[in-house]
Design a protein around this motif. Structure first.
Motif, PDB file in Angstrom:
ATOM      1  N   MET A 315       0.811  -1.231  -0.089  1.00 17.30           N
ATOM      2  CA  MET A 315       0.079  -0.198  -0.155  1.00 17.30           C
ATOM      3  C   MET A 315       0.888   1.241   0.209  1.00 17.30           C
ATOM      4  O   MET A 315       0.278   2.319   0.052  1.00 17.30           O
ATOM      5  CB  MET A 315      -0.739   0.113   1.395  1.00 17.30           C
ATOM      6  N   LEU A 316       1.938   1.288   0.130  1.00 13.59           N
ATOM      7  CA  LEU A 316       3.046   2.356   0.262  1.00 13.59           C
ATOM      8  C   LEU A 316       3.189   3.096  -1.130  1.00 13.59           C
ATOM      9  O   LEU A 316       4.304   2.938  -2.051  1.00 13.59           O
ATOM     10  CB  LEU A 316       4.264   1.962   0.603  1.00 13.59           C
ATOM     11  N   GLN A 317       2.097   3.599  -1.653  1.00 12.41           N
ATOM     12  CA  GLN A 317       1.921   4.316  -2.758  1.00 12.41           C
ATOM     13  C   GLN A 317       1.915   5.947  -2.865  1.00 12.41           C
ATOM     14  O   GLN A 317       1.408   6.851  -3.470  1.00 12.41           O
ATOM     15  CB  GLN A 317       0.955   3.818  -3.611  1.00 12.41           C
ATOM     16  N   ARG A 318       2.139   6.566  -1.341  1.00 11.52           N
ATOM     17  CA  ARG A 318       2.084   8.020  -1.345  1.00 11.52           C
ATOM     18  C   ARG A 318       2.912   8.731  -2.281  1.00 11.52           C
ATOM     19  O   ARG A 318       4.361   8.600  -2.162  1.00 11.52           O
ATOM     20  CB  ARG A 318       2.497   8.291   0.122  1.00 11.52           C
ATOM     21  N   PRO A 319       2.468   9.671  -2.927  1.00 10.05           N
ATOM     22  CA  PRO A 319       3.238  10.393  -3.933  1.00 10.05           C
ATOM     23  C   PRO A 319       4.366  11.126  -3.319  1.00 10.05           C
ATOM     24  O   PRO A 319       4.419  11.582  -2.250  1.00 10.05           O
ATOM     25  CB  PRO A 319       2.204  11.550  -4.524  1.00 10.05           C
ATOM     26  N   GLY A 320       5.628  10.995  -3.926  1.00  9.88           N
ATOM     27  CA  GLY A 320       6.709  11.623  -3.249  1.00  9.88           C
ATOM     28  C   GLY A 320       7.181  10.787  -2.046  1.00  9.88           C
ATOM     29  O   GLY A 320       8.515  11.164  -1.809  1.00  9.88           O
ATOM     30  N   GLN A 321       6.831   9.701  -1.777  1.00 14.86           N
ATOM     31  CA  GLN A 321       7.415   8.910  -0.708  1.00 14.86           C
ATOM     32  C   GLN A 321       6.977   7.310  -0.912  1.00 14.86           C
ATOM     33  O   GLN A 321       6.569   6.919   0.199  1.00 14.86           O
ATOM     34  CB  GLN A 321       7.027   9.410   0.770  1.00 14.86           C
ATOM     35  N   LYS A 322       7.238   6.886  -2.012  1.00 18.10           N
ATOM     36  CA  LYS A 322       6.776   5.584  -2.328  1.00 18.10           C
ATOM     37  C   LYS A 322       7.895   4.686  -1.677  1.00 18.10           C
ATOM     38  O   LYS A 322       8.922   4.769  -1.632  1.00 18.10           O
ATOM     39  CB  LYS A 322       6.516   5.373  -3.772  1.00 18.10           C
ATOM     40  N   GLY A 323       7.213   3.481  -1.290  1.00 18.02           N
ATOM     41  CA  GLY A 323       8.066   2.363  -1.017  1.00 18.02           C
ATOM     42  C   GLY A 323       8.129   1.596  -2.379  1.00 18.02           C
ATOM     43  O   GLY A 323       7.968   1.776  -3.351  1.00 18.02           O
ATOM     44  N   VAL A 324       8.941   0.297  -2.053  1.00 15.53           N
ATOM     45  CA  VAL A 324       9.175  -0.671  -2.996  1.00 15.53           C
ATOM     46  C   VAL A 324       7.782  -1.232  -3.498  1.00 15.53           C
ATOM     47  O   VAL A 324       7.065  -1.708  -2.665  1.00 15.53           O
ATOM     48  CB  VAL A 324      10.343  -1.699  -2.720  1.00 15.53           C
ATOM     49  N   PRO A 325       7.673  -1.100  -4.632  1.00 10.20           N
ATOM     50  CA  PRO A 325       6.326  -1.717  -5.242  1.00 10.20           C
ATOM     51  C   PRO A 325       6.113  -3.194  -5.068  1.00 10.20           C
ATOM     52  O   PRO A 325       6.804  -3.834  -5.804  1.00 10.20           O
ATOM     53  CB  PRO A 325       6.149  -1.126  -6.719  1.00 10.20           C
ATOM     54  N   PHE A 326       5.153  -3.721  -4.186  1.00  8.20           N
ATOM     55  CA  PHE A 326       5.003  -5.124  -4.204  1.00  8.20           C
ATOM     56  C   PHE A 326       3.624  -5.529  -4.503  1.00  8.20           C
ATOM     57  O   PHE A 326       2.735  -4.791  -4.602  1.00  8.20           O
ATOM     58  CB  PHE A 326       4.933  -5.509  -2.673  1.00  8.20           C
TER      59      PHE A 326
END
Length: 474
Positions: A315-326
């Protein structure tokens, strides 16, 4: 590849960004240093995004170019491509470029087409007596509630910014001391809302994980649940009590077809809030990077379960602070997908089972240990895949325990950020096992594990020879 195919068109995404900011075209164009007519052409995909426009979007609105790689249009294109593999379209040959153009230029018409095919599919199942238990509501042309809500989150990248930030803000208010967060949250419910939290065996015996009694203002939690589960359930109650106005606003904007879908999504929003309280965005994304996505270390750090950690990582899809896409999914022993989301290019089939070569199926044979697999998909992408089983014990003899398999993975290009890939040779293509999304849409012609022919391909039967698979795919 031609220059036209290299250009970036994102009209629907730019229009959505502008509407989210509640700005007119003139106001938005002024912020970007463009003319209104130029912006109008961009929003209608008559012009591509230039480097200067992309830079202005990032500087003024935090718009990340990487958003375009896996935005809503890409996911709709995957769904459209799967539907067009239906034999009913066998005489219609559509090129991948045509799919992309249709989704970019006429997204609402494509959504209408997807809805029409969904209605057709249900009618076909009904006529074929494939499911005699469908109720009158389920057999209607409207999508089933869980499907509609699942699609809503799928196209939102499983990230709801306003709700996520409210959860993060709340989490900070109950994390300012060295006391256990569980106790702090129980005290908060008592002080702020007059709700008493009790763990009872009677709730467990009745099969309840959480039960709120509005008369006595008592929240009953199961004594057999883990602390992580009960903490989540308390946060869920806070979400219902304090985020009602925001949830109603989000539900209105979603425009679901039925009241049932609206209520399912209300529950899902409260679940979303709870998950974001347990694992606050900024703190969690930084810890995930620092710990190189070690699931057990993260679970220990945040008093969470492995499954909660895996779900949050997707769920880490915050613009400008994304995590690794899983990608993340959970399946039961029958192979039914009970939870799914992908922030990667890997999308899950809507009809039929998943690939038997995927390590998530082997996880049922283990006892919770994390299995690893290097896998490649027919589109040429390579993934690091993790899988483990999870058992929820029953509270009485004669009741079957629930067992699930959890899958988590990302593209191999992020392997350096995963502790699980340290001893895996991701540079050798031969190390990657070929997998597919599902047999009905998988294009591999030489797979000995194929259960049914692919819908979009012809097959041949050789009456003089028999292999493991009794047909050949052209």
């Amino acid at each position: 590849m031609s220059d036209d195919l290299r250009k970036v068109f994102a009209g629907a995404r730019i229009r959505h960004l502008r509407q989210t900011k509640k700005m007119t075209q003139a106001e938005f164009a002024e912020n970007l240093g463009l003319s209104t007519s130029y912006l109008n052409q961009i929003e209608n995909n008559n012009r591509s995004l230039s480097a200067s426009v992309i830079l202005a979007l990032f500087n003024r609105f935090g718009f990340d170019l990487s958003d375009l790689a896996l935005d809503e249009s890409g996911k709709i294109a995957v769904d459209l491509g799967e539907i067009l593999a239906d034999p009913v379209f066998a005489d219609t040959k559509i090129m991948p470029q045509e799919l992309k153009i249709a989704v970019l230029n006429t997204p609402n018409m494509v959504r209408a087409f997807l809805g029409l095919h969904r209605a057709f599919q249900k009618s076909r199942e009904q006529l074929g007596h494939l499911d005699t238990t469908l109720t009158e509501t389920e057999a209607s042309v409207a999508p089933m509630p869980y499907e509609e809500v699942r699609d809503y989150f799928h196209y939102k990248d499983n990230y709801i910014d306003e709700l996520d930030r409210e959860a993060e803000k709340f989490a900070r208010t109950i994390s300012q001391t060295d006391r256990q967060r569980y106790t702090l949250l129980a005290d908060y419910l008592s002080d702020a809302h007059g709700i008493r939290v009790v763990e009872t065996k009677s709730a467990a015996e009745a099969g309840a994980i959480r039960r709120f009694d509005p008369v006595t203002q008592t929240l009953h939690l199961s004594a057999t649940s883990t602390a992580a589960t009960n903490y989540f359930q308390m946060a869920y109650q806070v979400g219902l009590l304090e985020q009602g106005a925001l949830i109603e606003k989000l539900l209105d904007e979603a425009g679901f077809h039925t009241q049932s879908a609206r209520e399912v999504c209300r529950m899902t929003f409260a679940n979303y809030f709870a998950g974001a309280v347990v694992l606050p965005y900024k703190e969690f994304v930084e810890a995930a990077s620092e710990m190189r996505h070690d699931l057990d270390r993260l679970a220990f750090r945040f008093d969470a379960s492995r499954e909660q950690v895996c779900h949050r990582l997707s769920m880490l899809q915050r613009p400008g602070q994304k995590g690794v896409p899983f990608y993340f999914l959970r399946i039961d022993r029958a192979g039914n997908i009970t939870k799914r989301h992908s922030a990667t290019s890997l999308q899950f089939t809507r009809f039929g089972g998943s690939c038997p070569l995927w390590n998530i199926h082997a996880a049922f044979e283990g006892h919770g240990e994390i299995l690893r697999q290097l896998a490649s998909t027919p589109d040429g992408l390579r993934y690091v895949c993790l899988a483990f089983s999870k058992t929820i014990q029953s509270s009485a003899f004669g009741k079957t325990s629930r067992k699930y398999a959890i899958g988590l993975g990302c593209e191999a290009k992020y392997a350096g950020q995963l502790v699980y890939a340290d001893d895996l040779d991701v540079s050798d293509p031969q190390r990657f096992e070929p997998i597919g999304t599902g047999c009905r849409i998988c294009e591999r012609s030489n797979c000995g594990h194929r259960s049914v022919p692919p819908l979009a391909r012809d097959i041949k039967v050789d009456h003089h020879s028999r292999n493991v698979v009794p047909f050949q795919v052209d």
